[in-house]
Design a protein around this motif. Structure first.
Motif, mmCIF file in Angstrom:
data_model
loop_
_atom_site.group_PDB
_atom_site.id
_atom_site.type_symbol
_atom_site.label_atom_id
_atom_site.label_comp_id
_atom_site.label_asym_id
_atom_site.label_seq_id
_atom_site.Cartn_x
_atom_site.Cartn_y
_atom_site.Cartn_z
ATOM 1 N N GLY A 288 -12.633 -5.383 0.497
ATOM 2 C CA GLY A 288 -12.076 -5.615 1.825
ATOM 3 C C GLY A 288 -12.698 -4.655 2.831
ATOM 4 N N ASP A 289 -11.869 -4.050 3.661
ATOM 5 C CA ASP A 289 -12.336 -3.037 4.617
ATOM 6 C C ASP A 289 -11.930 -1.633 4.176
ATOM 7 N N SER A 290 -11.542 -1.470 2.918
ATOM 8 C CA SER A 290 -11.016 -0.194 2.439
ATOM 9 C C SER A 290 -12.136 0.817 2.186
ATOM 10 N N PRO A 291 -11.897 2.094 2.517
ATOM 11 C CA PRO A 291 -12.832 3.155 2.124
ATOM 12 C C PRO A 291 -12.664 3.556 0.662
ATOM 13 N N LEU A 292 -11.644 2.991 -0.007
ATOM 14 C CA LEU A 292 -11.364 3.256 -1.425
ATOM 15 C C LEU A 292 -11.028 4.723 -1.690
ATOM 16 N N GLY A 293 -10.527 5.406 -0.670
ATOM 17 C CA GLY A 293 -10.186 6.810 -0.837
ATOM 18 C C GLY A 293 -9.128 7.247 0.154
ATOM 19 N N TYR A 294 -8.729 8.507 0.043
ATOM 20 C CA TYR A 294 -7.715 9.067 0.935
ATOM 21 C C TYR A 294 -8.055 10.532 1.184
ATOM 22 N N GLY A 295 -7.276 11.162 2.056
ATOM 23 C CA GLY A 295 -7.536 12.555 2.395
ATOM 24 C C GLY A 295 -8.607 12.671 3.469
ATOM 25 N N VAL A 296 -9.049 13.885 3.743
ATOM 26 C CA VAL A 296 -10.049 14.135 4.775
ATOM 27 C C VAL A 296 -11.344 13.412 4.426
ATOM 28 N N GLY A 297 -11.781 12.545 5.328
ATOM 29 C CA GLY A 297 -13.004 11.785 5.084
ATOM 30 C C GLY A 297 -12.908 10.808 3.931
ATOM 31 N N TYR A 298 -11.701 10.554 3.436
ATOM 32 C CA TYR A 298 -11.450 9.630 2.316
ATOM 33 C C TYR A 298 -12.224 10.034 1.062
ATOM 34 N N LYS A 299 -12.431 11.320 0.895
ATOM 35 C CA LYS A 299 -13.256 11.801 -0.215
ATOM 36 C C LYS A 299 -12.517 11.798 -1.555
ATOM 37 N N MET A 300 -11.181 11.666 -1.509
ATOM 38 C CA MET A 300 -10.403 11.548 -2.747
ATOM 39 C C MET A 300 -10.340 10.072 -3.126
ATOM 40 N N VAL B 122 -5.169 -1.698 10.015
ATOM 41 C CA VAL B 122 -5.946 -0.470 9.891
ATOM 42 C C VAL B 122 -6.768 -0.547 8.611
ATOM 43 N N ASN B 123 -8.060 -0.269 8.720
ATOM 44 C CA ASN B 123 -8.954 -0.439 7.565
ATOM 45 C C ASN B 123 -8.515 0.365 6.353
ATOM 46 N N GLU B 124 -7.963 1.558 6.581
ATOM 47 C CA GLU B 124 -7.533 2.404 5.473
ATOM 48 C C GLU B 124 -6.505 1.714 4.589
ATOM 49 N N ARG B 125 -5.784 0.736 5.155
ATOM 50 C CA ARG B 125 -4.703 0.081 4.440
ATOM 51 C C ARG B 125 -5.109 -1.299 3.906
ATOM 52 N N SER B 126 -6.353 -1.689 4.149
ATOM 53 C CA SER B 126 -6.840 -2.962 3.620
ATOM 54 C C SER B 126 -6.743 -2.961 2.095
ATOM 55 N N LEU B 127 -6.211 -4.038 1.535
ATOM 56 C CA LEU B 127 -6.035 -4.110 0.091
ATOM 57 C C LEU B 127 -7.370 -4.381 -0.604
ATOM 58 N N ALA B 128 -7.530 -3.824 -1.785
ATOM 59 C CA ALA B 128 -8.719 -4.029 -2.609
ATOM 60 C C ALA B 128 -8.272 -4.535 -3.980
ATOM 61 N N PHE C 131 0.823 -1.209 0.000
ATOM 62 C CA PHE C 131 0.000 0.000 0.000
ATOM 63 C C PHE C 131 0.858 1.260 0.000
ATOM 64 N N ASP C 132 1.927 1.284 0.778
ATOM 65 C CA ASP C 132 2.768 2.482 0.858
ATOM 66 C C ASP C 132 3.391 2.828 -0.487
ATOM 67 N N ARG C 133 3.816 1.836 -1.222
ATOM 68 C CA ARG C 133 4.390 2.112 -2.539
ATOM 69 C C ARG C 133 3.321 2.572 -3.527
ATOM 70 N N PHE C 134 2.107 2.121 -3.326
ATOM 71 C CA PHE C 134 0.994 2.619 -4.118
ATOM 72 C C PHE C 134 0.826 4.125 -3.903
ATOM 73 N N VAL C 135 0.911 4.567 -2.657
ATOM 74 C CA VAL C 135 0.809 5.994 -2.350
ATOM 75 C C VAL C 135 1.981 6.746 -2.974
ATOM 76 N N GLN C 136 3.195 6.214 -2.819
ATOM 77 C CA GLN C 136 4.383 6.861 -3.371
ATOM 78 C C GLN C 136 4.352 6.877 -4.897
ATOM 79 N N ASN C 137 3.628 5.943 -5.480
ATOM 80 C CA ASN C 137 3.532 5.846 -6.932
ATOM 81 C C ASN C 137 2.379 6.698 -7.471
ATOM 82 N N GLY C 138 1.949 7.679 -6.680
ATOM 83 C CA GLY C 138 0.895 8.585 -7.123
ATOM 84 C C GLY C 138 -0.469 7.940 -7.187
ATOM 85 N N TYR C 139 -0.716 6.984 -6.279
ATOM 86 C CA TYR C 139 -1.994 6.261 -6.224
ATOM 87 C C TYR C 139 -2.281 5.526 -7.527
ATOM 88 N N HIS C 140 -1.229 4.969 -8.094
ATOM 89 C CA HIS C 140 -1.359 4.202 -9.337
ATOM 90 C C HIS C 140 -1.030 2.746 -9.042
#
Length: 432
Positions: free
Chosen positions: A320-332, A296-302, A251-260
């Motif tokens: 999974g348990d992912s909100p499928l988003g990031y940022g405030v309220g996972y709105k992104m 942590v649910n935010e990091r659950s893989l989808a 997941f961390d490399r996904f974030v570093q890779n510009g969410y790609h």
């Protein structure tokens, strides 16, 4: 028979089996391996070979059933896909689990967890209070990642599974050899000794809670971390002992890779919020074990299974348990890069929990939702957003709120006509 169907298995917790193109893909395994094995070998499922087993994260209700899947059954596994963040603690867990558990218990004194919003001492069930605690843990990990940079590297193809298993074998040292005799008395004693170590850690946490030395919510989270440690170690040992290909999704490399997202198997199963890597990155020495191990649910893989053929191709989205988003309220949304709005069957995020309500918006911005398939959860589930979905667009394995018994939920698919041929589950009539 080459069936194309999606099954929500009748296990406590969450477990889905996708059968397509002659392959069996298991996503998570619920709480118990014995229940999972019975579900897989039931007459209406009858599966002894799993081509891919996916673990979205180390929560017991998703991963507990995978811990002893191979050791307690005749089920064989071709590949197992695991979260890259497990590499933060695997070397220590495989070689000295007692040191990890001792460190986890002692970290309470050092951490001095902040007091959460007032709640009854026995309320360890409050969604909002737990959300605050997990948000604190997630922020500690994110802070660490900002200060700990590494190159974004990824690989694709079958060679990934080979290098992933080799990495596990190398860090395990003499703990277990890949050709270990599973019936060997010493091996069984070692496994039981490790189980006792984890249980002892849980007992120590419960004792401190009973003596009112720590808040009930934080005690629950520490126990979750110890269970996760046992699960991570158990799944890794199974891969080593059975010589199963291992592929890592970070997941961390996904974030570093510009969410790609990158990796997986094209047109069969690909990550939505991870980058496939040959082996987990080197852990940072300053990261506490409870931060490394708490799921942590935010990091659950989808993951996404794309069906390209047919008049009405239908995607399967495993949230999974992912909100499928990031940022405030996972709105992104993680899914913003998708441009084609197709049809989809979606597993309800976090058992239909209201804490993941934003995920429904993200899904609908990319797909027309044909069906939401819900599994697992407690009496808190499902939440209001799931209940507002028209009843013909949702299916469940059971309903904790209405006391409906646990049963298989089956969705049969077709690549010729309208994609959903048949849905078998409880009639889902919860109202918001």
């Amino acid at each position: 028979m080459n069936q194309h169907r999606l099954l929500a298995l009748p296990v406590l917790g969450e477990s889905f089996l996708l059968q397509r193109d002659g392959k069996n893909i298991l996503v998570d395994g619920g709480f118990s391996s014995s229940r999972l094995i019975r579900a897989l070998q039931a007459t209406n499922v009858d599966v002894n070979q799993l081509d891919i087993v996916v673990c979205t994260h180390a929560d017991r209700d998703h991963a507990g059933g995978l811990k002893n899947l191979l050791g307690n059954s005749t089920v064989s596994v071709g590949e197992i896909w695991l979260p890259g963040e497990w590499g933060d603690s695997l070397r220590e867990l495989l070689n000295d689990p007692k040191a990890v558990v001792d460190a986890l218990v002692n970290e309470f004194r050092e951490f001095e967890p902040p007091r959460l919003n007032d709640s009854p001492a026995d309320s360890g069930d409050s969604d909002e209070v737990e959300r605050q605690a997990y948000a604190i843990i997630n922020s500690l990990r994110e802070k660490r990642m900002k200060n700990y940079k590494h190159d974004v590297q990824f690989v694709e193809g079958e060679e990934t599974g080979l290098s992933g298993l080799q990495w596990l074998q190398e860090i395990a040292g003499n703990t277990q050899q890949k050709d270990a005799n599973l019936q060997d008395e010493r091996h069984i004693q070692n496994r039981k000794a490790a189980e006792n170590i984890f249980q002892n850690g849980i007992n120590r946490i419960r004792y401190r809670q009973a003596k009112r030395r720590l808040d009930a919510i934080w005690a629950k989270i520490w126990i979750v971390a110890i269970h996760a440690a046992a699960i991570i170690r158990g799944i890794a040992l199974q891969a080593i002992e059975s010589n199963v290909r291992v592929r890592w999704f970070d997941f961390d490399r996904f974030v570093q890779n510009g969410y790609h997202p990158v990796g997986g198997v094209a047109d069969l199963l690909t990550p939505l919020n991870a980058v496939e890597i040959p082996m987990p990155p080197t852990p940072a020495s300053d990261l506490r074990y409870f931060v490394r191990l708490t799921p942590v649910n935010e990091r659950s893989l989808a993951f996404l299974s794309t069906q390209a053929a047919g008049l009405c191709p239908t995607d399967i989205v495993f949230t999974g348990d992912s909100p499928l988003g990031y940022g405030v309220g996972y709105k992104m949304s993680f899914l913003a890069r998708r441009t084609q709005r197709g049809l989809a069957i979606v597993t309800a995020p976090h058992h239909g929990s209201e804490s993941n309500a934003v995920a429904y918006t993200h899904i609908r911005s990319c797909w027309q939702d044909l069906l939401w398939l819900r599994s697992g959860g407690t009496r808190k589930h499902p939440g209001a957003t799931f209940k507002k979905i028209p009843t013909h667009l949702r299916a469940c394995t059971h309903c904790p709120q209405k006391g409906k018994a646990l049963d298989l939920a089956e969705v049969q698919l077709s690549d010729r006509l309208w994609p959903v041929l048949r849905v078998r589950s409880h009639y889902c009539d919860c109202e918001a």
